[in-house]
Write an enzyme that holds these catalytic residues in place. Structure first.
Site, mmCIF file in Angstrom:
data_model
loop_
_atom_site.group_PDB
_atom_site.id
_atom_site.type_symbol
_atom_site.label_atom_id
_atom_site.label_comp_id
_atom_site.label_asym_id
_atom_site.label_seq_id
_atom_site.Cartn_x
_atom_site.Cartn_y
_atom_site.Cartn_z
ATOM 1 N N LYS A 1 -70.297 71.637 -64.139
ATOM 2 C CA LYS A 1 -68.594 70.664 -63.545
ATOM 3 C C LYS A 1 -68.852 70.959 -62.419
ATOM 4 O O LYS A 1 -68.364 72.581 -62.458
ATOM 5 C CB LYS A 1 -68.713 69.887 -64.241
ATOM 6 C CG LYS A 1 -68.007 70.551 -65.512
ATOM 7 C CD LYS A 1 -66.609 72.080 -64.598
ATOM 8 C CE LYS A 1 -65.529 71.763 -63.689
ATOM 9 N NZ LYS A 1 -64.707 73.105 -63.507
ATOM 10 N N ARG B 1 -79.036 88.416 -60.042
ATOM 11 C CA ARG B 1 -79.293 88.843 -58.048
ATOM 12 C C ARG B 1 -78.955 90.168 -58.730
ATOM 13 O O ARG B 1 -79.567 90.552 -57.540
ATOM 14 C CB ARG B 1 -78.149 88.474 -57.319
ATOM 15 C CG ARG B 1 -77.957 86.770 -57.070
ATOM 16 C CD ARG B 1 -76.872 86.545 -56.308
ATOM 17 N NE ARG B 1 -75.649 86.941 -57.335
ATOM 18 C CZ ARG B 1 -74.175 86.654 -56.854
ATOM 19 N NH1 ARG B 1 -73.372 86.924 -55.511
ATOM 20 N NH2 ARG B 1 -73.388 87.055 -57.691
ATOM 21 N N ILE C 1 -68.934 81.666 -68.665
ATOM 22 C CA ILE C 1 -69.198 80.109 -69.202
ATOM 23 C C ILE C 1 -70.811 80.280 -69.846
ATOM 24 O O ILE C 1 -70.479 80.052 -71.076
ATOM 25 C CB ILE C 1 -69.131 79.196 -68.015
ATOM 26 C CG1 ILE C 1 -69.287 77.944 -68.590
ATOM 27 C CG2 ILE C 1 -69.458 78.926 -67.271
ATOM 28 C CD1 ILE C 1 -67.836 77.895 -69.766
ATOM 29 N N ASP D 1 -61.911 72.543 -59.435
ATOM 30 C CA ASP D 1 -61.674 73.232 -60.016
ATOM 31 C C ASP D 1 -61.148 72.549 -61.615
ATOM 32 O O ASP D 1 -62.345 71.908 -62.617
ATOM 33 C CB ASP D 1 -61.406 74.172 -60.280
ATOM 34 C CG ASP D 1 -61.212 75.696 -61.767
ATOM 35 O OD1 ASP D 1 -62.802 75.162 -62.485
ATOM 36 O OD2 ASP D 1 -60.644 76.281 -61.639
ATOM 37 N N LEU E 1 -73.281 78.564 -60.915
ATOM 38 C CA LEU E 1 -73.493 78.668 -60.114
ATOM 39 C C LEU E 1 -71.777 78.708 -59.727
ATOM 40 O O LEU E 1 -71.255 77.504 -59.858
ATOM 41 C CB LEU E 1 -74.358 78.541 -59.020
ATOM 42 C CG LEU E 1 -75.950 79.447 -60.032
ATOM 43 C CD1 LEU E 1 -76.676 79.047 -58.649
ATOM 44 C CD2 LEU E 1 -75.623 80.929 -59.352
HETATM 45 N N1 LIG Z 1 -68.209 72.874 -68.496
HETATM 46 C C1 LIG Z 1 -66.794 74.160 -68.904
HETATM 47 O O1 LIG Z 1 -66.187 74.010 -69.561
HETATM 48 C C2 LIG Z 1 -66.266 75.331 -67.590
HETATM 49 C C3 LIG Z 1 -65.720 75.836 -67.774
HETATM 50 C C4 LIG Z 1 -65.765 77.734 -66.862
HETATM 51 C C5 LIG Z 1 -66.675 77.046 -65.885
HETATM 52 N N2 LIG Z 1 -67.309 76.245 -65.514
HETATM 53 C C6 LIG Z 1 -67.725 76.176 -64.334
HETATM 54 O O2 LIG Z 1 -68.715 76.617 -64.553
HETATM 55 C C7 LIG Z 1 -69.373 77.786 -62.761
HETATM 56 C C8 LIG Z 1 -68.892 79.136 -63.334
HETATM 57 O O3 LIG Z 1 -67.930 79.247 -63.785
HETATM 58 P P1 LIG Z 1 -67.380 81.199 -64.785
HETATM 59 O O4 LIG Z 1 -66.358 80.796 -64.591
HETATM 60 O O5 LIG Z 1 -68.353 80.744 -65.599
HETATM 61 O O6 LIG Z 1 -68.446 81.455 -63.271
HETATM 62 P P2 LIG Z 1 -68.535 83.415 -62.769
HETATM 63 O O7 LIG Z 1 -68.262 84.050 -64.247
HETATM 64 O O8 LIG Z 1 -67.265 83.719 -61.604
HETATM 65 O O9 LIG Z 1 -70.345 83.285 -62.037
HETATM 66 C C9 LIG Z 1 -70.674 83.470 -60.955
HETATM 67 C C10 LIG Z 1 -72.167 83.836 -61.125
HETATM 68 O O10 LIG Z 1 -72.967 83.461 -60.133
HETATM 69 C C11 LIG Z 1 -73.779 84.337 -59.904
HETATM 70 N N3 LIG Z 1 -73.086 83.734 -58.251
HETATM 71 C C12 LIG Z 1 -73.976 83.397 -57.460
HETATM 72 N N4 LIG Z 1 -73.340 83.783 -56.094
HETATM 73 C C13 LIG Z 1 -72.174 84.041 -56.318
HETATM 74 C C14 LIG Z 1 -71.429 83.787 -55.556
HETATM 75 N N5 LIG Z 1 -71.511 83.993 -53.613
HETATM 76 N N6 LIG Z 1 -70.246 84.671 -55.606
HETATM 77 C C15 LIG Z 1 -70.015 84.822 -57.398
HETATM 78 N N7 LIG Z 1 -70.849 84.710 -58.221
HETATM 79 C C16 LIG Z 1 -72.733 83.863 -57.613
HETATM 80 C C17 LIG Z 1 -73.178 85.276 -60.179
HETATM 81 O O11 LIG Z 1 -74.149 85.550 -61.151
HETATM 82 P P3 LIG Z 1 -74.965 87.036 -60.802
HETATM 83 O O12 LIG Z 1 -74.365 87.830 -59.889
HETATM 84 O O13 LIG Z 1 -75.350 86.969 -62.292
HETATM 85 O O14 LIG Z 1 -76.118 86.367 -59.421
HETATM 86 C C18 LIG Z 1 -71.555 84.800 -61.219
HETATM 87 O O15 LIG Z 1 -72.129 85.457 -62.532
HETATM 88 C C19 LIG Z 1 -68.250 77.290 -62.299
HETATM 89 O O16 LIG Z 1 -68.850 75.696 -62.211
HETATM 90 C C20 LIG Z 1 -67.488 76.678 -63.287
HETATM 91 O O17 LIG Z 1 -66.484 75.290 -62.656
HETATM 92 C C21 LIG Z 1 -67.411 75.326 -66.353
#
Ligand SMILES: NC(=O)c1ccc[n+]([C@@H]2O[C@H](COP(=O)([O-])OP(=O)(O)OC[C@H]3O[C@@H](n4cnc5c(N)ncnc54)[C@H](OP(=O)(O)O)[C@@H]3O)[C@@H](O)[C@H]2O)c1
Length: 193
Positions: free
Chosen positions: A95, A35, A12, A175, A72
């Site tokens: 969120k 990380r 995101i 979610d 995160l």
């Molecule tokens: N506002 C919106 O419209 C919107 C849309 C989508 C998502 N979101 C929110 O944004 C957040 C992230 O979503 P996303 O889909 O972008 O996530 P994602 O691509 O899976 O990324 C999460 C990041 O968190 C880090 N991380 C740290 N500990 C982790 C663990 N134990 N397992 C997995 N990742 C870990 C990783 O970064 P590093 O490896 O670089 O450390 C990873 O790249 C969520 O809370 C989601 O609800 C909001």
């Protein structure tokens, strides 16, 4: 110029929020933390940010940012929002910012203690379309509101995706169930922004 550091290389962030911050007139992304330093550096190079950090802690301790954007896994939002506030950084957190209402009190206390802003990145509360809906409901443009029915669906069957891992804050309600909930509360003025 508000200098943002991006806490993680989340999808995101790299696809939507970082380009939006870079487009804004009063903000700039100066650092990424991951990380994995190589991942942080790759995004810093892609977005022209001068700094990359191999841990979230290092970026929070640095003086090259004024604010953090936190995308995160949901279970880590409160912890890192508080750590960022304690480091004197303003916070824009994805969120839902917390999984329990009681955790909000700790965020408010951290915000006040450290004199920073903490904001949840819920697009509903900023989108002109929902502000207009709220205004129309307030004016009773559709009469007395009796019932709201909301749905938000998509498929995600990947068991390794955090959305399907309860320990990381996954699950339908945290979610996307939060969207119809917050939207209803916002447009009916039960939730103020
Ligand atoms: N506002 C919106 O419209 C919107 C849309 C989508 C998502 N979101 C929110 O944004 C957040 C992230 O979503 P996303 O889909 O972008 O996530 P994602 O691509 O899976 O990324 C999460 C990041 O968190 C880090 N991380 C740290 N500990 C982790 C663990 N134990 N397992 C997995 N990742 C870990 C990783 O970064 P590093 O490896 O670089 O450390 C990873 O790249 C969520 O809370 C989601 O609800 C909001």
């Amino acid at each position: 110029m508000l200098r943002f550091g991006i806490l993680s290389t989340a999808k995101i962030g790299r696809e939507l929020v970082v380009p939006a911050i870079q487009d804004a007139e009063n903000c700039v992304v100066t650092a990424f933390a991951s990380r994995d330093l190589a991942k942080a550096r790759a995004l810093s190079d892609r977005f022209g940010a001068p700094h990359a950090f191999g841990s979230y802690e290092e970026m929070l301790a640095s003086d090259v940012i004024d604010a953090v954007y936190i995308p995160l896994p949901t279970s880590q939002h409160v912890e890192w929002s508080i750590k960022a506030a304690e480091a004197g950084k303003h916070v824009l957190c994805e969120k839902p910012i917390a999984l329990k209402a009681s955790e909000i009190e700790t965020l408010i206390a951290a915000r006040d203690r450290n004199k920073v802003l903490i904001s949840e990145a819920f697009m509903v509360t900023y989108a002109p379309v929902w502000l207009k809906v709220r205004e129309l409901l307030r004016e009773k443009a559709i009469g007395e509101l009796k019932h709201v029915q909301g749905a938000f669906t998509y498929f995600n069957r990947d068991p390794s995706n955090m959305r399907n891992i309860p320990e990381l804050g996954g699950g339908a309600l945290p979610d996307i169930g939060v969207y119809p909930t917050i939207t209803t509360r916002f447009v009916t003025e039960k939730e103020m922004a």
